[in-house]
Design a protein around this motif. Sequence first.
Motif, PDB file in Angstrom:
ATOM      1  N   GLY A   1       0.815  -1.207   0.000  1.00 22.25           N
ATOM      2  CA  GLY A   1       0.000   0.000   0.000  1.00 22.25           C
ATOM      3  C   GLY A   1       0.849   1.258   0.000  1.00 22.25           C
ATOM      4  O   GLY A   1       0.559   2.226  -0.715  1.00 22.25           O
ATOM      5  N   ASN A   2       1.933   1.260   0.782  1.00 19.53           N
ATOM      6  CA  ASN A   2       2.827   2.411   0.811  1.00 19.53           C
ATOM      7  C   ASN A   2       3.463   2.658  -0.555  1.00 19.53           C
ATOM      8  O   ASN A   2       3.617   3.801  -0.994  1.00 19.53           O
ATOM      9  CB  ASN A   2       3.917   2.206   1.858  1.00 19.53           C
ATOM     10  CG  ASN A   2       3.353   2.123   3.269  1.00 19.53           C
ATOM     11  OD1 ASN A   2       2.235   2.557   3.523  1.00 19.53           O
ATOM     12  ND2 ASN A   2       4.125   1.562   4.183  1.00 19.53           N
ATOM     13  N   MET A   3       3.831   1.577  -1.225  1.00 19.27           N
ATOM     14  CA  MET A   3       4.427   1.721  -2.563  1.00 19.27           C
ATOM     15  C   MET A   3       3.405   2.222  -3.575  1.00 19.27           C
ATOM     16  O   MET A   3       3.705   3.091  -4.400  1.00 19.27           O
ATOM     17  CB  MET A   3       4.990   0.376  -3.017  1.00 19.27           C
ATOM     18  CG  MET A   3       6.270  -0.007  -2.343  1.00 19.27           C
ATOM     19  SD  MET A   3       7.026  -1.403  -3.184  1.00 19.27           S
ATOM     20  CE  MET A   3       8.437  -1.635  -2.133  1.00 19.27           C
ATOM     21  N   GLN A   4       2.203   1.675  -3.517  1.00 15.13           N
ATOM     22  CA  GLN A   4       1.188   2.095  -4.476  1.00 15.13           C
ATOM     23  C   GLN A   4       0.751   3.531  -4.216  1.00 15.13           C
ATOM     24  O   GLN A   4       0.320   4.234  -5.131  1.00 15.13           O
ATOM     25  CB  GLN A   4      -0.022   1.154  -4.411  1.00 15.13           C
ATOM     26  CG  GLN A   4       0.261  -0.271  -4.850  1.00 15.13           C
ATOM     27  CD  GLN A   4       0.642  -0.361  -6.327  1.00 15.13           C
ATOM     28  OE1 GLN A   4       0.690   0.627  -7.059  1.00 15.13           O
ATOM     29  NE2 GLN A   4       0.926  -1.578  -6.779  1.00 15.13           N
ATOM     30  N   LYS A   5       0.881   3.966  -2.960  1.00 20.94           N
ATOM     31  CA  LYS A   5       0.600   5.370  -2.667  1.00 20.94           C
ATOM     32  C   LYS A   5       1.595   6.268  -3.407  1.00 20.94           C
ATOM     33  O   LYS A   5       1.217   7.282  -4.014  1.00 20.94           O
ATOM     34  CB  LYS A   5       0.692   5.592  -1.157  1.00 20.94           C
ATOM     35  CG  LYS A   5       0.280   6.990  -0.697  1.00 20.94           C
ATOM     36  CD  LYS A   5       1.446   7.945  -0.598  1.00 20.94           C
ATOM     37  CE  LYS A   5       0.996   9.328  -0.142  1.00 20.94           C
ATOM     38  NZ  LYS A   5       2.087  10.328  -0.222  1.00 20.94           N
ATOM     39  N   LEU A   6       2.877   5.911  -3.366  1.00 24.44           N
ATOM     40  CA  LEU A   6       3.889   6.686  -4.087  1.00 24.44           C
ATOM     41  C   LEU A   6       3.655   6.642  -5.590  1.00 24.44           C
ATOM     42  O   LEU A   6       3.823   7.642  -6.291  1.00 24.44           O
ATOM     43  CB  LEU A   6       5.281   6.161  -3.752  1.00 24.44           C
ATOM     44  CG  LEU A   6       5.767   6.386  -2.319  1.00 24.44           C
ATOM     45  CD1 LEU A   6       7.139   5.760  -2.120  1.00 24.44           C
ATOM     46  CD2 LEU A   6       5.811   7.862  -1.982  1.00 24.44           C
ATOM     47  N   ALA A   7       3.258   5.456  -6.089  1.00 22.13           N
ATOM     48  CA  ALA A   7       2.943   5.347  -7.516  1.00 22.13           C
ATOM     49  C   ALA A   7       1.764   6.247  -7.869  1.00 22.13           C
ATOM     50  O   ALA A   7       1.748   6.897  -8.926  1.00 22.13           O
ATOM     51  CB  ALA A   7       2.632   3.894  -7.867  1.00 22.13           C
ATOM     52  N   GLY A   8       0.777   6.300  -6.978  1.00 19.67           N
ATOM     53  CA  GLY A   8      -0.364   7.182  -7.204  1.00 19.67           C
ATOM     54  C   GLY A   8       0.034   8.639  -7.216  1.00 19.67           C
ATOM     55  O   GLY A   8      -0.461   9.428  -8.034  1.00 19.67           O
ATOM     56  N   ASP A   9       0.948   9.019  -6.322  1.00 20.33           N
ATOM     57  CA  ASP A   9       1.444  10.398  -6.308  1.00 20.33           C
ATOM     58  C   ASP A   9       2.079  10.758  -7.645  1.00 20.33           C
ATOM     59  O   ASP A   9       1.855  11.846  -8.192  1.00 20.33           O
ATOM     60  CB  ASP A   9       2.486  10.576  -5.201  1.00 20.33           C
ATOM     61  CG  ASP A   9       1.863  10.603  -3.810  1.00 20.33           C
ATOM     62  OD1 ASP A   9       0.640  10.770  -3.710  1.00 20.33           O
ATOM     63  OD2 ASP A   9       2.620  10.430  -2.830  1.00 20.33           O
ATOM     64  N   LYS A  10       2.883   9.843  -8.167  1.00 22.22           N
ATOM     65  CA  LYS A  10       3.561  10.116  -9.438  1.00 22.22           C
ATOM     66  C   LYS A  10       2.545  10.258 -10.567  1.00 22.22           C
ATOM     67  O   LYS A  10       2.664  11.135 -11.419  1.00 22.22           O
ATOM     68  CB  LYS A  10       4.555   8.997  -9.747  1.00 22.22           C
ATOM     69  CG  LYS A  10       5.724   8.941  -8.783  1.00 22.22           C
ATOM     70  CD  LYS A  10       6.678   7.823  -9.116  1.00 22.22           C
ATOM     71  CE  LYS A  10       7.458   8.136 -10.367  1.00 22.22           C
ATOM     72  NZ  LYS A  10       8.513   7.125 -10.619  1.00 22.22           N
ATOM     73  N   THR A  11       1.536   9.376 -10.583  1.00 21.24           N
ATOM     74  CA  THR A  11       0.508   9.457 -11.624  1.00 21.24           C
ATOM     75  C   THR A  11      -0.265  10.758 -11.513  1.00 21.24           C
ATOM     76  O   THR A  11      -0.505  11.451 -12.513  1.00 21.24           O
ATOM     77  CB  THR A  11      -0.459   8.265 -11.514  1.00 21.24           C
ATOM     78  OG1 THR A  11       0.277   7.055 -11.657  1.00 21.24           O
ATOM     79  CG2 THR A  11      -1.535   8.338 -12.578  1.00 21.24           C
ATOM     80  N   ARG A  12      -0.657  11.111 -10.299  1.00 23.71           N
ATOM     81  CA  ARG A  12      -1.411  12.350 -10.088  1.00 23.71           C
ATOM     82  C   ARG A  12      -0.597  13.567 -10.494  1.00 23.71           C
ATOM     83  O   ARG A  12      -1.107  14.483 -11.162  1.00 23.71           O
ATOM     84  CB  ARG A  12      -1.803  12.460  -8.615  1.00 23.71           C
ATOM     85  CG  ARG A  12      -2.599  13.715  -8.255  1.00 23.71           C
ATOM     86  CD  ARG A  12      -2.580  13.951  -6.767  1.00 23.71           C
ATOM     87  NE  ARG A  12      -1.236  14.278  -6.289  1.00 23.71           N
ATOM     88  CZ  ARG A  12      -0.911  14.373  -5.009  1.00 23.71           C
ATOM     89  NH1 ARG A  12      -1.809  14.131  -4.077  1.00 23.71           N
ATOM     90  NH2 ARG A  12       0.332  14.681  -4.649  1.00 23.71           N
TER      91      ARG A  12
END
Length: 885
Positions: free
Chosen positions: A174-185
């Motif tokens: 979840g922590n990693m996907q949060k960072l991935a989401g930040d990059k996408t956003r």
Amino acid sequence: MFSHKLSLIRGLLLFLLTIYFVISWHLPGYSQTDALVLANQAQRLYRSGELTQAAVTWGDTAAAFAVQGDLLGRSQSLINQSQVLQDLGLYPQACVTVLKAFEIDNPECSSEQLQKLIQALKGKTRITTTEGIGLRGLGSILQRRGMFKPALEVINLSMLAPPKELGATLLTLGNMQKLAGDKTRDRLDYDKITEIIARKEPPSALKPYDLAFKAYKDAAVNRYALEITKIQSQLNHLALLIEIKAWWQQEIERRIKSWQRFEQMGKIKAAESFATALTAELDHDENQLIAAINIKLRQLPLSHQGIFAQINYAQSLIKLQQTSQVKSILQEALLQARELDDKLGESYTLGYLGQCYGEEGLLPEAIALTNQALMVTAGQTSKSDAREISYLWQSQLGQLLEQQGKIKEAIAAYTLAFNTLQSLRTDLNVNHQVVQFNFRQEVKPLYLRLASLLLRADNAEELAAAKSLHALSTRIATNTDNNLELARQVLESLQLAELDNFFQDPCSQTADVAVTIDALDSQAAVIYPIVLEDRLEVILSIAGQPLRRFTTAVPATKVNETLDTLYDSLYNRSLNNSAVNILSTTPLNPRELRENTQMLLPKLEQLYDWLIKPWETELAPKQIDTLVFVLNGRLQNVPMAALYDGQQYLLEKYAVALAPSLQLLDTEPTSRSQMKVLAAGLSQQVEIKGEIFPALFNVPQELNQIQTIFPQSRQLLNQEFTAGNLKQQLQRGYPIVHLATHGVFSSDPEETFIVMGDRNIINLDSLNNMLTNSQGNKPELIVLSACDTATGDERAVLGLAGVAVRSGSSTVASLWSVEDNFTTKLMSQFYRQLENPDLKKVTALRSAQLSLMDSLRSNPPAPQLQEMPPHPYYWASYVMVGNWQ
């Protein structure tokens, strides 16, 4: 999610631990009982927050199990040791340690070793629990070192372990996907964000985080997960929801203000409806999480992890302005930290309690608590690296003292925080990416507050408080009576810090001494505009003259409103009467373009009055012909050449250049004799990542004109323009590299690229590697004639600056897309001017732009525009970044 973990143990501790790890394998024999005793001791040390001693004890435990031939015990101990090293911020050592657990020979955590491990495990359908824990820890380490792709691969492999560790793995995922989401956003451009708002699509706003939401939810209900893992998942989930809501509120408010200026009532209603729906959904999820966390938090046993769970929760409640619980939560955490002698937890609880009291206006209490937090960290310097905590409380102390009106003490506190960040940056240059600061919320405000106080310092006593400023040269460090030089130095450091943060890699090599305009160009002036909360400051640097300061009492809100209106008039595609829409409509509507010009010029004149007019009379006696802007924030998207005095554009008076920082400029003079150009381009339409890039029909003509002017040049057109051919030609050494192709410069360096003739792309790293040939030579000038910088994104220009910084070359590029035929005309004139080796590069660019303006005056796009100044959209997008000479 708690973001302020320690980064690097100071040099002495790192040295001692390294020596210890080397000799630990040569210790005398242990019994099985010894190993188990050591393991229990290490666990107790970790739970009580004695991380350094826990790391050492886990090393002893691994050695004891190894002597007994218990390879499983050794692996488990090494994995535990790696986790503690990670908590301490020793990510390279943590990575090496976990690779030892996987029996990797001579582990060094290289990409090759990681891929070898990943490939060896990919064929498996099941791995052991120990391997799963080890891979989970490795994935977290790689994420923190910026190696996101292998980190995600490793975490996915760890899911093959038996289910009892699945909860903790889901939390890490979840922590990693949060960072991935930040990059996408953060890759969403202004127009895409506007589209999501206008269409009232909350699911599209949340989509980048769908995988993070799922992982957090699954971890929170996993039957095998520990209670601390479940509550950590819920806490991180809550923190993410709060961050998303704040981010979208800011974006919505910006667009509503734009639409209000142009009375776009339908779009305003759509935005308000979108905000209501998105907020309702996020509030519902937040309330559910808060209810669950309130129950579970009280049930946590006394532990280091439990203390940080409470701190994490307090941070979220502060952001939600639900402060009624915060003090009691932090005070309970403080008691627990002291009971366990957990100094790290004690410092954080004291610091955040200080923040709470400060927000309530209880400044003496807030200052006392903040000082206590600093005293705790100061006592830890021999055991761990407390700098990443110290700068937070030093900065907070400066802010509190400033509110009290104690300027001298505030400057001293801010100076300590500044020095702490500078020392961390120095370590990052040696140790690669380790720390990723929250730049916008924590680092940038610190630099600006310090610069603000230095500019206002009016006595020697206040300036003496900054005497320990971590200077770029010892000469300046002792010159403490020059507040303007100290402020300029802080601004230069801010530019460097922002570039490092943008690239997530300390790529910039700075000079050993402070670089001033005296060392570069006696006929240039450097302008540092600084938008502060209550005023606009401009520092002016002219060779051979003391620095000058000009202050305008205009608040940041007014400046930013002007910059937003300028953006709306030029680039905003959601407004029908913006220049980008008017000029992309066929046939051209002269009335609309005239109205747009009349709307645009007053904003450009206002900026001229703020940035140029107060000091312009000082330039004439000095025969200044070039203005160099060092810009930050939203000012980076302003075409400075188009500032208007009511009669003329700024470009009609001076050549205009941009510099990310004087410290990054090569001060060595270059010869422009025997000029030749490597000219490559793409004329055909291509589709890249789902986006259509139109054909550039005039590129062949553009390359041919360059060949005519410089016959020794080499062309690479369309299919010949490949990465391989470009690299091969660059080995021959060309002073100028001209790339007439599409390119995108955005807020994400990974999404900053240029398009090759074979329909592939190369990013900044690849381009930089190509530009420095095997003999270490580099081009003097890089021209990107058809590239586009993402408008509306104040950090996108950093991608453009990155070409100049990383290659060490000057760069000419465009802030926005311009019609193909205008680019060809400008480039032809630019290279004709470059035939004169005594002419500055920026002067050659200015001459080409003036020629284009003259053409527009004599042959305007429509007769109705005959009396209007040439619209900046045609000519002002071209900028020179880096050394302008």
